[in-house]
Scaffold this active site. Structure first.
Site, PDB file in Angstrom:
ATOM      1  N   CYS A  12       0.858  -1.182   0.000  1.00  0.00           N
ATOM      2  CA  CYS A  12       0.000   0.000   0.000  1.00  0.00           C
ATOM      3  C   CYS A  12       0.895   1.233   0.000  1.00  0.00           C
ATOM      4  O   CYS A  12       2.122   1.144   0.129  1.00  0.00           O
ATOM      5  CB  CYS A  12      -0.916   0.007   1.222  1.00  0.00           C
ATOM      6  SG  CYS A  12      -0.039   0.089   2.812  1.00  0.00           S
ATOM      7  N   CYS A  97       2.387   6.391   8.098  1.00  0.00           N
ATOM      8  CA  CYS A  97       1.439   6.549   7.003  1.00  0.00           C
ATOM      9  C   CYS A  97       0.567   7.783   7.255  1.00  0.00           C
ATOM     10  O   CYS A  97       0.083   7.984   8.376  1.00  0.00           O
ATOM     11  CB  CYS A  97       0.565   5.304   6.897  1.00  0.00           C
ATOM     12  SG  CYS A  97      -0.800   5.464   5.730  1.00  0.00           S
ATOM     13  N   HIS A 127      -1.189  -4.747  18.277  1.00  0.00           N
ATOM     14  CA  HIS A 127      -0.723  -4.371  16.940  1.00  0.00           C
ATOM     15  C   HIS A 127      -0.021  -3.017  17.026  1.00  0.00           C
ATOM     16  O   HIS A 127      -0.443  -2.135  17.776  1.00  0.00           O
ATOM     17  CB  HIS A 127      -1.912  -4.294  15.980  1.00  0.00           C
ATOM     18  CG  HIS A 127      -1.521  -4.114  14.542  1.00  0.00           C
ATOM     19  ND1 HIS A 127      -1.167  -2.890  14.016  1.00  0.00           N
ATOM     20  CD2 HIS A 127      -1.427  -5.007  13.516  1.00  0.00           C
ATOM     21  CE1 HIS A 127      -0.879  -3.033  12.736  1.00  0.00           C
ATOM     22  NE2 HIS A 127      -1.026  -4.316  12.403  1.00  0.00           N
ATOM     23  N   GLU A 129       0.124  -0.404  15.120  1.00  0.00           N
ATOM     24  CA  GLU A 129      -0.706   0.772  14.872  1.00  0.00           C
ATOM     25  C   GLU A 129      -1.605   1.067  16.062  1.00  0.00           C
ATOM     26  O   GLU A 129      -1.756   2.219  16.479  1.00  0.00           O
ATOM     27  CB  GLU A 129      -1.566   0.586  13.620  1.00  0.00           C
ATOM     28  CG  GLU A 129      -2.451   1.797  13.332  1.00  0.00           C
ATOM     29  CD  GLU A 129      -3.446   1.564  12.215  1.00  0.00           C
ATOM     30  OE1 GLU A 129      -4.554   2.138  12.267  1.00  0.00           O
ATOM     31  OE2 GLU A 129      -3.133   0.806  11.272  1.00  0.00           O
ATOM     32  N   THR A 165      -6.816   1.293  10.910  1.00  0.00           N
ATOM     33  CA  THR A 165      -7.030   1.612   9.490  1.00  0.00           C
ATOM     34  C   THR A 165      -7.184   0.392   8.591  1.00  0.00           C
ATOM     35  O   THR A 165      -7.774   0.493   7.515  1.00  0.00           O
ATOM     36  CB  THR A 165      -5.874   2.471   8.948  1.00  0.00           C
ATOM     37  OG1 THR A 165      -4.640   1.751   9.092  1.00  0.00           O
ATOM     38  CG2 THR A 165      -5.789   3.796   9.695  1.00  0.00           C
ATOM     39  N   CYS A 196      -8.820   2.650   6.079  1.00  0.00           N
ATOM     40  CA  CYS A 196      -8.171   3.057   4.834  1.00  0.00           C
ATOM     41  C   CYS A 196      -8.856   2.381   3.652  1.00  0.00           C
ATOM     42  O   CYS A 196      -8.897   1.150   3.576  1.00  0.00           O
ATOM     43  CB  CYS A 196      -6.688   2.673   4.867  1.00  0.00           C
ATOM     44  SG  CYS A 196      -5.821   3.044   3.328  1.00  0.00           S
ATOM     45  N   SER A 224       1.231 -10.771   9.282  1.00  0.00           N
ATOM     46  CA  SER A 224       0.380  -9.751   8.672  1.00  0.00           C
ATOM     47  C   SER A 224      -1.098  -9.924   9.038  1.00  0.00           C
ATOM     48  O   SER A 224      -1.734 -10.907   8.644  1.00  0.00           O
ATOM     49  CB  SER A 224       0.534  -9.777   7.146  1.00  0.00           C
ATOM     50  OG  SER A 224      -0.389  -8.918   6.533  1.00  0.00           O
ATOM     51  N   ASN A 226      -3.518  -7.855   8.013  1.00  0.00           N
ATOM     52  CA  ASN A 226      -4.205  -7.603   6.757  1.00  0.00           C
ATOM     53  C   ASN A 226      -4.175  -8.852   5.877  1.00  0.00           C
ATOM     54  O   ASN A 226      -5.168  -9.204   5.231  1.00  0.00           O
ATOM     55  CB  ASN A 226      -3.542  -6.420   6.053  1.00  0.00           C
ATOM     56  CG  ASN A 226      -3.959  -6.266   4.610  1.00  0.00           C
ATOM     57  OD1 ASN A 226      -3.188  -6.605   3.707  1.00  0.00           O
ATOM     58  ND2 ASN A 226      -5.159  -5.766   4.382  1.00  0.00           N
TER      59      ASN A 226
END
Length: 287
Positions: A12, A97, A127, A129, A165, A196, A224, A226
């Site tokens: 990304c 980001c 996590h 973030e 996000t 996001c 990961s 995501n």
């Protein structure tokens, strides 16, 4: 056998920027520290390690000499990290980001309100973030991973809901619905859709991609978040979906009678790794 690499898969914007900043500094200085894995992909981390990138921990941050350059990855960091760096004279290369940075600012603004609402973050505990987001509230924010966990909230107090996000939109909507149904009047409930879209939009795209192939090889790092979401979505559409983190994990038996193979990945998966997987499949099939 046709092999197609999903054009929409891969880094990304935030990850691309962080890696570019790391490569620029490495090209000049030959070495650089990064606070935590720059991306949740072991192969990419190893590539950058060979180029001189050293992954450090928050404990290591306390031992670095003044003037050391440290890259902050796309996930972002809590205010305490910046304070530690400033106190020790460490030079920060901030690759947070922009989407995450904007979210941090929104949370901090709401946290400063009087009276202060109950701040809730829909995200994965621990996590990177999420740790940065919770840090905007001096550790007071409540983190929930599902609508079921929303039962622990105090519905007699005002609630402000935010999201990590990279969480799925459907899960966020379920949390919103649950809280809405359980709020006690006259308490106020506000929610901020901070997911996001560059990440969220990959879900329908990758499902369509998976559906048109006999076999799908999903490439991503085992850390990961995501990647786990996207892989599970692929698997629901196509039962012949296999998760690998390296080309060596690919099994030739997966492709028996397959006429088409799709290769896709997470927002933390480099294009070069998907290309390596395609080469491995061609070798296994003797193409």
């Amino acid at each position: 056998m046709n092999i197609e690499i999903d054009a929409a898969s891969g880094f990304c914007f935030g990850v691309t920027t962080a890696i570019r900043k790391a490569e620029e500094e490495l090209a000049q200085a030959g070495s650089l520290c990064c606070l935590g894995d720059i991306v949740h992909n072991g192969s990419e981390c190893e590539r950058l390690h060979q180029a001189g990138l050293q992954t450090i921990t928050h404990d290591d941050l306390l031992k670095l000499p003044p003037g050391t350059k440290v890259l902050l990855r796309a996930h972002g960091e809590p205010p305490a990290t910046y304070a530690t760096a400033a106190n020790r004279g460490i030079c920060i290369i901030d690759a947070t980001c922009p989407v995450v940075l904007q979210l941090q600012r929104r949370i901090k603004k709401v946290y400063s309100e009087n009276p202060r609402p109950q701040i809730v973050i829909y995200g994965k505990r621990g996590h990177a973030e999420v740790l940065g987001l919770v840090g905007q509230t001096n550790g007071e924010a409540v983190v929930i991973e599902s609508s079921d966990e929303a039962a622990q909230l105090d519905f007699t107090r005002p609630i402000a809901l935010f999201s990590q996000t990279t969480k799925p939109l459907e899960g966020f909507r379920q949390v919103v619905d649950y809280i809405t149904q359980h709020m006690s009047q006259p308490s106020d409930f506000r929610y901020f859709d901070t997911i996001c879209r560059q990440v969220a939009n990959r879900l329908p795209n990758i499902c369509s991609f998976a559906a048109r192939h006999d076999v799908v090889v999903f490439v991503c790092g085992l850390k990961s978040s995501n990647g786990r979401v996207l892989h599970e979505a692929c698997r629901k559409v196509n039962a012949h979906t296999y998760l690998v983190d390296t080309p060596e994990a690919i099994n030739a038996n997966w492709f028996t009678n397959a006429k088409s193979v799709g290769i896709c990945g997470a927002t933390s998966t480099p294009k070069w790794l998907m290309e390596k997987c395609a080469e491995k499949i061609k070798t296994l099939k003797g193409d």
